[in-house]
Design an enzyme around this catalytic site. Structure first.
Site, mmCIF file in Angstrom:
data_model
loop_
_atom_site.group_PDB
_atom_site.id
_atom_site.type_symbol
_atom_site.label_atom_id
_atom_site.label_comp_id
_atom_site.label_asym_id
_atom_site.label_seq_id
_atom_site.Cartn_x
_atom_site.Cartn_y
_atom_site.Cartn_z
ATOM 1 N N HIS A 397 0.877 -1.178 -0.023
ATOM 2 C CA HIS A 397 -0.218 0.101 0.188
ATOM 3 C C HIS A 397 0.734 1.182 -0.174
ATOM 4 O O HIS A 397 0.178 2.358 0.318
ATOM 5 C CB HIS A 397 -0.871 -0.064 1.215
ATOM 6 C CG HIS A 397 -1.949 -0.805 1.325
ATOM 7 N ND1 HIS A 397 -3.141 -0.487 0.376
ATOM 8 C CD2 HIS A 397 -2.367 -2.042 1.654
ATOM 9 C CE1 HIS A 397 -4.278 -1.350 0.534
ATOM 10 N NE2 HIS A 397 -3.385 -2.507 1.194
ATOM 11 N N LYS A 588 -8.263 14.337 4.463
ATOM 12 C CA LYS A 588 -7.378 13.013 4.650
ATOM 13 C C LYS A 588 -6.635 13.222 5.448
ATOM 14 O O LYS A 588 -6.223 14.423 6.273
ATOM 15 C CB LYS A 588 -6.896 12.845 3.143
ATOM 16 C CG LYS A 588 -6.012 14.098 2.441
ATOM 17 C CD LYS A 588 -5.413 13.448 1.220
ATOM 18 C CE LYS A 588 -6.337 13.749 -0.097
ATOM 19 N NZ LYS A 588 -5.907 13.027 -1.071
ATOM 20 N N ARG A 589 -5.449 12.210 5.693
ATOM 21 C CA ARG A 589 -4.575 12.310 6.567
ATOM 22 C C ARG A 589 -3.426 13.396 6.425
ATOM 23 O O ARG A 589 -3.375 13.625 5.243
ATOM 24 C CB ARG A 589 -3.952 11.200 6.690
ATOM 25 C CG ARG A 589 -2.882 10.829 7.991
ATOM 26 C CD ARG A 589 -2.494 9.367 7.893
ATOM 27 N NE ARG A 589 -2.147 8.715 6.790
ATOM 28 C CZ ARG A 589 -0.799 8.665 6.138
ATOM 29 N NH1 ARG A 589 0.143 9.202 6.621
ATOM 30 N NH2 ARG A 589 -0.751 8.204 5.067
ATOM 31 N N LYS A 594 0.989 14.694 0.770
ATOM 32 C CA LYS A 594 -0.553 14.913 0.378
ATOM 33 C C LYS A 594 -0.660 16.333 0.092
ATOM 34 O O LYS A 594 -1.515 16.565 -0.502
ATOM 35 C CB LYS A 594 -1.283 14.445 1.543
ATOM 36 C CG LYS A 594 -1.441 12.887 1.554
ATOM 37 C CD LYS A 594 -2.560 12.542 2.685
ATOM 38 C CE LYS A 594 -2.155 11.053 2.802
ATOM 39 N NZ LYS A 594 -2.674 10.231 1.805
ATOM 40 N N THR A 696 -8.405 6.569 -2.014
ATOM 41 C CA THR A 696 -9.842 5.940 -2.067
ATOM 42 C C THR A 696 -10.738 7.306 -1.683
ATOM 43 O O THR A 696 -11.764 7.315 -2.259
ATOM 44 C CB THR A 696 -10.211 4.980 -1.075
ATOM 45 O OG1 THR A 696 -10.083 5.360 0.307
ATOM 46 C CG2 THR A 696 -9.419 3.675 -1.311
ATOM 47 N N LYS A 700 -14.515 8.485 -3.640
ATOM 48 C CA LYS A 700 -15.734 8.703 -2.875
ATOM 49 C C LYS A 700 -16.261 10.142 -3.071
ATOM 50 O O LYS A 700 -17.556 10.591 -3.335
ATOM 51 C CB LYS A 700 -15.427 8.854 -1.337
ATOM 52 C CG LYS A 700 -14.926 7.291 -0.570
ATOM 53 C CD LYS A 700 -14.543 7.464 0.566
ATOM 54 C CE LYS A 700 -13.838 6.175 0.861
ATOM 55 N NZ LYS A 700 -12.757 6.285 2.231
#
Length: 856
Positions: A397, A588-589, A594, A696, A700
């Site tokens: 992952h 998100k985290r 990111k 993911t 969504k």
């Protein structure tokens, strides 16, 4: 408190589904019921039986009546009522698997984020509308009771949410499966914001009990730690090893039902809780040392006390390794127990069991299964290794080197001495094979080795997972390519047949049906209910793309969802945002790769432009952030503080005039995500190319009709292929360009010096404009960008701004935006986790659905 008083307290906060349309029950939430034959109506599905069961459970389990019950009591009573109606299916499912001696998928994951379970269970069993009806007869609203549920925070983010999606899809597809994991007493921390800073509070999700789980103390197992090994020769003259352990811990399983949608199948999620072998030392207690009398119990139970202890310390590393070994040892012992109950030898073990390890956390299971087979069942090494490789499969992952787990050999050997010996033996045999293939390429041999040499040696868990598995997969097309070309290139060169791609997916039951009920109703009105099990059917809605009524409904649903989120923001943040503004969202985290900070630089850029020219044309925007930073991740926590500080200045500046608003929503979890995704106009998926395995959240958001602005990273690539390049806002360097730029030397100062606007924005932050009284507060962020800019924010800054201009122009054209929104949502069928699980079943697990029939 009287009934009317506590009912009134519920109305003080906005509820997501408070205004569900009445006809929703006819189209979406009244799913076809599977007929259950029972001798009486104890678990009947009609409204009156449900009401009686609810009142009975309130009285006989909660020991309350309607006049003195709290909202949580009512939630518990309803949950017992729903769980009772799962039990027959659950028991029949297990009986069917046993009778048919099926091949079972055993999913090993250190994380599960199922979200609230009541709503999902009601929908899957077909009881949402009957429950809503009888509760209204009693004077309550179902959505109020659903809000009482404490969400199990048994994961950090995408990894755990993905595992929960996969479990939902396996049950819906009717595939025999059991999920194994850890029953953390305290899940991921509850995030609070004080003065713009993140603070962590314990996540006491079990404080009031959990109606969905059933303890199974009869399946208790013992897990050993420490000590030493002793070699001996058995009566047949064979070399054997005995592990003389120092201490042991008991594992108790807790089972949670996982119901499929419109199916009799109810699979099991089995989570392990640690307890001491001896809870209480009576002699020590009598001596007066009361604390030491229970010290063993406290020490043992720490193993499952909290999700992912901070591993910045030696003690934290040790506890984390203990957690991982504890749950895989419990699970493997449980798998073998269930197998031996119905078989006399191991000849068919690999035909009946397949184990998928979700990232490297369960990889120690490979060494543990070898230990069990060789030491406990006295199987010869070669046969044991053949069995182990056939049952294990590994999903990678991550592309981040720091996330590829490794453990100091000294720690590993002290905690698991026998496993270290086994790993060395595996490694010696494996490297002999590798040398036969690659000759004297010692650099490659060193990279392949399970042991990283150096002043301190480490056990490489990803290498162990690759060697001990028969299949290795990535979770998006680009991710798998980068695994093959870079991260795991040596393993790919040695055994390319092991590798495949299995792009992630998410469950449409939770992330459309439950999260976005008005949109689900629109789908059902046009397509019937089959789309819920076959998301690809949404493609048929392209025929309605130019239907005026359909488009009007689409816009109204999005407007309603945005209004709901605006109410939530006003209630919990005290910030008034315009529902007709562009909701530009990144949730998100919080991690530097990111690039929440890149989005924040864009916010500051717009602010700077407005300050220079207050009359400039601009589509009003509401920038929404949410996410948790790891407790020990100082830079991520500083980014959260910076977001809040920028928000405080911008939201109060009269020159902005409300055209920009910045919001940070605290304590991001599945329930909050279900509020956010349907309301988004723009989904920010802007990680540095080559860093995000899949993502993911991108799926969504798009399922709710949000448009994506993103890099060619992770599953963004496949989303863009599916929805069409013209319906995706693409910017940024590719993964290959990122590698090339870093290889020839990346100098962020060059961008700072040549881009006037970037320089102005960075200088504004560095000057302390957003931190009055503390001018150096955000200096670490500026210094990190100027010195190295590890994730190339400066390199992508200008193209990101240019792409945002395209977003602005598209949003100004309401009809164009609606068309793009519809196409994003209805072309997302590929990203259903049902498709993902079908591919795993076909290509890796070699298994399929098993019909479960109910009888009296």
């Amino acid at each position: 408190m009287t009934l009317s008083e506590y009912q009134a307290t519920w109305k003080k906060r906005p509820e997501k589904h408070a205004a569900l349309p009445t006809d929703l029950k006819k189209h979406v939430l009244r799913t076809p019921q599977v007929r259950v034959q029972v001798e009486d109506d104890r678990t009947g599905m009609d409204t009156e039986t449900l009401k009686r069961a609810f009142l009975d459970n309130l009285y006989y389990i909660q020991a309350k009546d309607l006049q003195n019950a709290t909202p949580y009591d009512l939630y518990m009573a309803l949950s017992w009522t729903v769980r009772d109606r799962l039990l027959q299916r659950w028991i029949h499912t297990q009986e069917t698997y046993l009778k048919q001696d099926v091949r079972s998928v055993c999913y090993f994951s250190a994380e599960y984020l199922p979200g609230r379970q009541l709503g999902n269970a009601l929908v899957n069993v077909g009881l949402y509308e009957p429950a809503r009806t009888f509760l209204r007869e009693l004077g309550f609203e179902l959505v109020d009771l659903m809000e009482q549920e404490n969400e199990p925070g048994l994961g950090n983010g995408g990894l755990g949410r993905l595992a929960a999606c996969f479990m939902d899809s396996l049950a819906t597809l009717g595939v025999p499966a059991i999920g194994y994991g850890i029953r953390y007493e305290f899940g991921i921390f509850a995030q609070t914001i004080q003065g713009g800073w993140q603070f962590e509070q314990p996540d006491r999700w079990l404080r009031y009990g959990n109606p969905w789980e059933i303890p199974r103390p009869e399946y208790l197992v013992e897990v050993k730690f420490g000590g030493h090994t002793e070699a001996y020769t058995d009566p047949q003259g064979r070399y054997r090893v005995s592990w003389v352990h120092e201490r042991s811990v008991l594992g108790t399983p807790y089972d949670t039902p996982v119901p499929g949608y419109r199916t009799n199948t109810v699979n099991t999620l089995r989570l392990w809780s640690a307890r001491a072998t001896e809870d209480f030392d009576f002699q020590v207690f009598n001596s007066g040392d009361f604390a030491r009398a229970v010290a063993g119990k406290t020490y043992s139970e720490n193993i499952t006390k909290v999700l992912y202890p901070n591993d910045n310390t030696y003690q934290g590393k040790e506890l984390r390794l203990e957690q991982q070994y504890f749950f895989v040892s419990c699970s493997l012992q449980d798998i073998l127990r269930r197998y031996w109950d119905h078989h006399v030898d191991l000849d068919s073990f690999t035909d009946k069991v397949t184990i998928q390890i979700n990232d490297t956390h369960p990889a120690i299971g490979i060494a543990e299964l070898m230990r069990l087979l060789v030491d406990e069942y006295l199987i010869e090494w070669d046969r044991a290794w053949q069995i182990t490789q056939k049952v294990f499969a590994y999903t990678n992952h991550t592309l981040l080197s720091e996330a590829l787990e490794r453990w100091p050999v000294s720690l590993f050997g002290r905690l698991l001495p026998r496993h270290l010996e086994i790993i060395y033996e595996i490694n010696e045999r494996f490297l002999h094979l590798a040398r036969s293939r690659f000759g004297n390429d010692e650099a490659r041999i060193a990279r392949l080795s399970l042991i990283q040499e150096g002043s301190e040696k480490y056990v490489r868990m990803a290498n162990l997972a690759c060697v001990g598995s028969h299949a290795i997969n990535g979770v998006a097309k680009l991710h798998t390519e980068l695994l093959e070309q870079d991260v795991l290139a040596d393993f790919y060169a040695l055994t390319p047949e092991k590798f495949s791609n299995k792009t992630n997916g998410v469950t449409p039951r939770r992330f459309v049906l439950l999260s976005n009920p008005k949109l689900a109703l629109l789908y059902t009105e046009r397509l019937g209910q089959e789309w819920i099990r076959d998301l690809a059917l949404l493609r048929k809605l392209e025929d309605h793309l130019h239907d005026a009524d359909f488009r009007a409904s689409w816009k109204q649903i999005k407007a309603d969802n945005k209004h709901d989120l605006a109410e939530y923001i006003l209630h919990f943040n005290g910030i008034e945002v315009a529902p007709d503004s562009l909701f530009d969202i990144q949730v998100k985290r919080v991690h530097e790769y990111k690039r929440q900070l890149l989005m924040l630089l864009y916010v500051i850029t717009l602010y700077h432009r407005l300050k220079q020219n207050p009359a400039m044309a601009l589509q009003p925007r509401t920038f929404i952030f949410a996410g948790k930073a790891a407790p020990g991740y100082t830079m991520a926590k500083l980014i959260i503080k910076c977001i809040h500080s920028v928000a405080a200045i911008i939201n109060a500046d009269p020159d902005v005039g409300g055209r920009l608003k910045v919001v940070f929503l605290a304590n991001f979890n599945v329930s909050l995500a279900q509020r956010i995704y349907p309301a988004a106009d723009l989904s920010e998926q802007i990680s540095t190319a080559g860093k995000e395995a899949s993502g993911t959240g991108n799926m969504k958001f798009a399922m709710g009709g949000a448009l994506t602005i993103g890099t060619l990273d992770g599953a963004n690539i496949e989303i863009r292929e599916q929805v069409g390049p013209e319906n995706f806002f693409l910017f940024g360097l590719t993964a290959q360009q990122v590698y090339a730029l870093k290889a020839r030397g990346y100098h962020p100062n060059d961008y700072y010096q040549t881009n006037t606007e970037l320089r102005s924005v960075i200088d504004l932050v560095a000057s302390g404009h957003f931190s009055p009284g503390r001018p150096d507060l955000f200096r670490p962020l500026v210094d990190a960008l100027m010195a190295r800019d590890e994730y190339l924010l400066f390199a992508d800054y200008q193209v990101y701004l240019d792409c945002q201009q395209q977003v602005d122009a598209a949003f100004a054209d309401s009809e164009r935006w609606t068309t793009m929104s519809i196409l994003n949502a209805v072309r997302m069928g590929y990203f259903s986790s049902d498709r993902s699980m079908g591919e795993y079943c076909r290509d890796i697990w070699k298994t399929g659905p098993v019909a479960v029939e109910l009888n009296g």
